[in-house]
Write an enzyme that holds these catalytic residues in place. Structure first.
Site, PDB file in Angstrom:
ATOM      1  N   GLN A   1     -14.464 -26.047  -3.168  1.00  0.00           N
ATOM      2  CA  GLN A   1     -14.930 -27.076  -2.234  1.00  0.00           C
ATOM      3  C   GLN A   1     -13.773 -27.760  -1.526  1.00  0.00           C
ATOM      4  O   GLN A   1     -13.834 -28.052  -0.336  1.00  0.00           O
ATOM      5  CB  GLN A   1     -15.764 -28.128  -2.981  1.00  0.00           C
ATOM      6  CG  GLN A   1     -17.146 -27.656  -3.340  1.00  0.00           C
ATOM      7  CD  GLN A   1     -17.897 -27.142  -2.136  1.00  0.00           C
ATOM      8  OE1 GLN A   1     -18.175 -27.882  -1.201  1.00  0.00           O
ATOM      9  NE2 GLN A   1     -18.213 -25.861  -2.136  1.00  0.00           N
TER      10      GLN A   1
ATOM     11  N   GLU B   1     -23.778 -33.052  -3.051  1.00  0.00           N
ATOM     12  CA  GLU B   1     -24.261 -31.874  -2.327  1.00  0.00           C
ATOM     13  C   GLU B   1     -24.460 -30.704  -3.293  1.00  0.00           C
ATOM     14  O   GLU B   1     -25.503 -30.058  -3.310  1.00  0.00           O
ATOM     15  CB  GLU B   1     -23.237 -31.526  -1.248  1.00  0.00           C
ATOM     16  CG  GLU B   1     -23.564 -30.301  -0.421  1.00  0.00           C
ATOM     17  CD  GLU B   1     -22.439 -29.931   0.525  1.00  0.00           C
ATOM     18  OE1 GLU B   1     -22.694 -29.137   1.444  1.00  0.00           O
ATOM     19  OE2 GLU B   1     -21.304 -30.407   0.340  1.00  0.00           O
ATOM     20  N   HIS B   2     -23.434 -30.411  -4.076  1.00  0.00           N
ATOM     21  CA  HIS B   2     -23.487 -29.348  -5.089  1.00  0.00           C
ATOM     22  C   HIS B   2     -23.283 -29.969  -6.465  1.00  0.00           C
ATOM     23  O   HIS B   2     -22.376 -30.775  -6.651  1.00  0.00           O
ATOM     24  CB  HIS B   2     -22.382 -28.311  -4.868  1.00  0.00           C
ATOM     25  CG  HIS B   2     -22.324 -27.741  -3.481  1.00  0.00           C
ATOM     26  ND1 HIS B   2     -21.506 -28.264  -2.500  1.00  0.00           N
ATOM     27  CD2 HIS B   2     -22.993 -26.708  -2.917  1.00  0.00           C
ATOM     28  CE1 HIS B   2     -21.665 -27.561  -1.396  1.00  0.00           C
ATOM     29  NE2 HIS B   2     -22.559 -26.620  -1.613  1.00  0.00           N
TER      30      HIS B   2
ATOM     31  N   HIS C   1     -12.322 -26.550   1.856  1.00  0.00           N
ATOM     32  CA  HIS C   1     -13.102 -26.711   3.082  1.00  0.00           C
ATOM     33  C   HIS C   1     -12.457 -27.697   4.041  1.00  0.00           C
ATOM     34  O   HIS C   1     -12.381 -27.468   5.242  1.00  0.00           O
ATOM     35  CB  HIS C   1     -14.508 -27.230   2.745  1.00  0.00           C
ATOM     36  CG  HIS C   1     -15.517 -26.159   2.522  1.00  0.00           C
ATOM     37  ND1 HIS C   1     -15.890 -25.273   3.496  1.00  0.00           N
ATOM     38  CD2 HIS C   1     -16.249 -25.844   1.426  1.00  0.00           C
ATOM     39  CE1 HIS C   1     -16.809 -24.454   3.013  1.00  0.00           C
ATOM     40  NE2 HIS C   1     -17.031 -24.779   1.754  1.00  0.00           N
TER      41      HIS C   1
ATOM     42  N   ASP D   1     -23.265 -20.298  -1.928  1.00  0.00           N
ATOM     43  CA  ASP D   1     -22.747 -20.278  -0.563  1.00  0.00           C
ATOM     44  C   ASP D   1     -23.055 -18.970   0.148  1.00  0.00           C
ATOM     45  O   ASP D   1     -23.263 -18.964   1.368  1.00  0.00           O
ATOM     46  CB  ASP D   1     -21.226 -20.478  -0.581  1.00  0.00           C
ATOM     47  CG  ASP D   1     -20.838 -21.936  -0.477  1.00  0.00           C
ATOM     48  OD1 ASP D   1     -21.727 -22.789  -0.293  1.00  0.00           O
ATOM     49  OD2 ASP D   1     -19.632 -22.237  -0.590  1.00  0.00           O
TER      50      ASP D   1
END
Length: 426
Positions: free
Chosen positions: A252, A320-321, A255, A356
């Site tokens: 993550q 989010e995750h 990103h 993903d």
């Protein structure tokens, strides 16, 4: 180096959990407003001018041609196309379970009530370019729209397009690919131009200018969400391999410098091991500068006195995750403990990257705590609902006095009259 904090510091953690997105937005708001207004007034010429200004590309037209599509498919090769097809199959299978049907029923004689589920006519999907490009986002956005039955599916992406993006659009069944990015692409979708038909809804993630543009055009068109930087929260017991956890956090962090990676554990030994692993793995990443900034500025390891305390922290952050790396992961999920998360990854063999790309669940997810009240992108985002009512004359007569009394209580005598007149009592 990532910070290790005690759970008692959660107040401080909560304040900074947005990854630093509370910076002043005044200049961005004004800039985006000007871009949108120019696109509304001047159409294609404004879009092309902004592409020249921001991306350094002089465009003759905004549409990717069939010749360009053919070249892209040849460029990526058959093996990559097969990977896209396998991923697309899984995504279709998951999202087909989301399809809703309309209904009709009668709750008394002479009455029929119902609801129709109608696909949106035309949707615009934004696919980021810039520091990374995401063919996976093409599949995640276009396939649910296709399943929903949208008649026209468009993609907008910055004009220097990687062939993988075009290949994914081909696999997903996209109708038109437009060479346009940023706020100007959002404006073209929202208002329409000579080349771009106005859409009903704009979906897909983008940078802060894209997010602001979506916010400003909301109401003229529908949007999916205002996406923020990516987030992951991992709950892990002492049995986990620290190298795996560090790798999942970095997946993550690479990103975006504003991305947030948080580990919650009840093991100080594991926390220190993950801290060390992060330092070993960051230099090996191609995007190591981005990952380093994310980990050092926004990353956290939270030590809890018992692992059950992680539930409240996770629900408060609403990530989010969310990875739940424990033996009894399904118990955490099915007992109703976890209520706020975009996508949940269960056990030690479900890294976030699985979602993903390949598992089939959608990776367009609520961020910045909005998982408290919003949902992943789905087929539902590409349909609208319309309800209907049918009453016979006798069925209406039975309820006319109730309706009239209700209307009169609100001072709306015309409403009452419209019912009573049908039984000649007006």
């Amino acid at each position: 180096m990532i910070k290790i904090l005690d759970e008692n510091d959660f107040g401080k953690i909560s304040e900074s959990a947005d990854g630093g997105t509370q910076n002043s937005r005044e200049n961005i708001t004004q800039t985006v407003s000007e871009i949108l207004e120019n696109v509304r007034k001047f159409g294609d010429s404004a879009v092309k001018e902004y592409e020249r200004k921001f991306d350094g590309v002089n465009l003759e037209n905004l549409v990717v041609t069939q010749e360009e599509i053919n070249r892209a498919l040849e460029s990526v090769g058959e093996k990559y196309l097969q990977i896209l097809e396998r991923a697309a199959k899984n995504i279709r299978e998951f999202h087909e379970h989301q399809v809703r049907n309309g209904f009709a029923f009668s709750n008394s004689e002479g009455v029929i009530l119902g609801q129709r589920v109608i696909p949106l006519e035309r949707v615009g999907l934004y696919v980021p370019g810039g520091t990374a490009s995401y063919p996976s986002s093409v599949l995640m956005n276009a396939i649910p729209a296709k399943i929903a039955g949208c008649r026209e599916i468009y993609i907008a992406t910055p004009p220097v397009i990687k062939p993988e993006i075009i290949a994914a659009a081909h696999v997903a069944g996209v109708d038109v690919i437009f060479k346009m990015g940023g706020a100007q692409a959002v404006g073209a979708f929202a208002f329409g131009t000579e080349s771009v038909s106005k859409v009903d809804k704009i979906v897909g993630p983008g940078n802060i200018f894209v997010a602001e543009a979506k916010r400003q055009v909301f109401g003229k068109v529908a949007i999916d969400m205002i996406a923020g930087p990516s987030e992951i929260l991992i709950i892990a017991d002492s049995k986990n391999n620290p190298a795996y956890l560090a790798a999942d956090m970095l997946a993550q962090s690479e990103h975006d410098k504003l991305a947030t990676a948080i580990l919650i554990t009840d093991s100080r030994e594991l926390a220190v091991q993950v801290q060390d692993e992060l330092e070993k793995q960051i230099p090996k990443l191609e995007r190591n500068e981005i990952a380093r900034a994310s980990i050092e500025n926004n990353g956290k390891i939270i030590l809890v006195h018992e692992l059950g305390n992680a539930v409240k922290i996770a629900n408060d952050i609403a990530p989010e995750h969310l990875e739940i790396c424990v033996d009894n992961a399904f118990e955490w999920l099915c007992a109703g403990k976890i209520t706020n998360a975009g996508s949940v990854f269960l056990g030690r063999n479900a890294p976030e990257a699985l979602g993903d790309y390949f598992a089939g669940t959608n990776h367009t997810l609520p961020t910045m705590g909005t998982a408290r009240f919003s949902s992943p992108l789905s087929v539902d985002d590409f349909v609208k609902k319309s309800q209907y009512i049918y009453y016979t004359n006798s069925a209406l007569e039975k309820v006319s006095e109730d309706i009239a009394a209700f209307a009169n209580s609100e001072g709306l005598t015309g409403h009452a009259q419209s019912v009573l007149i049908r039984r000649n009592l007006g």
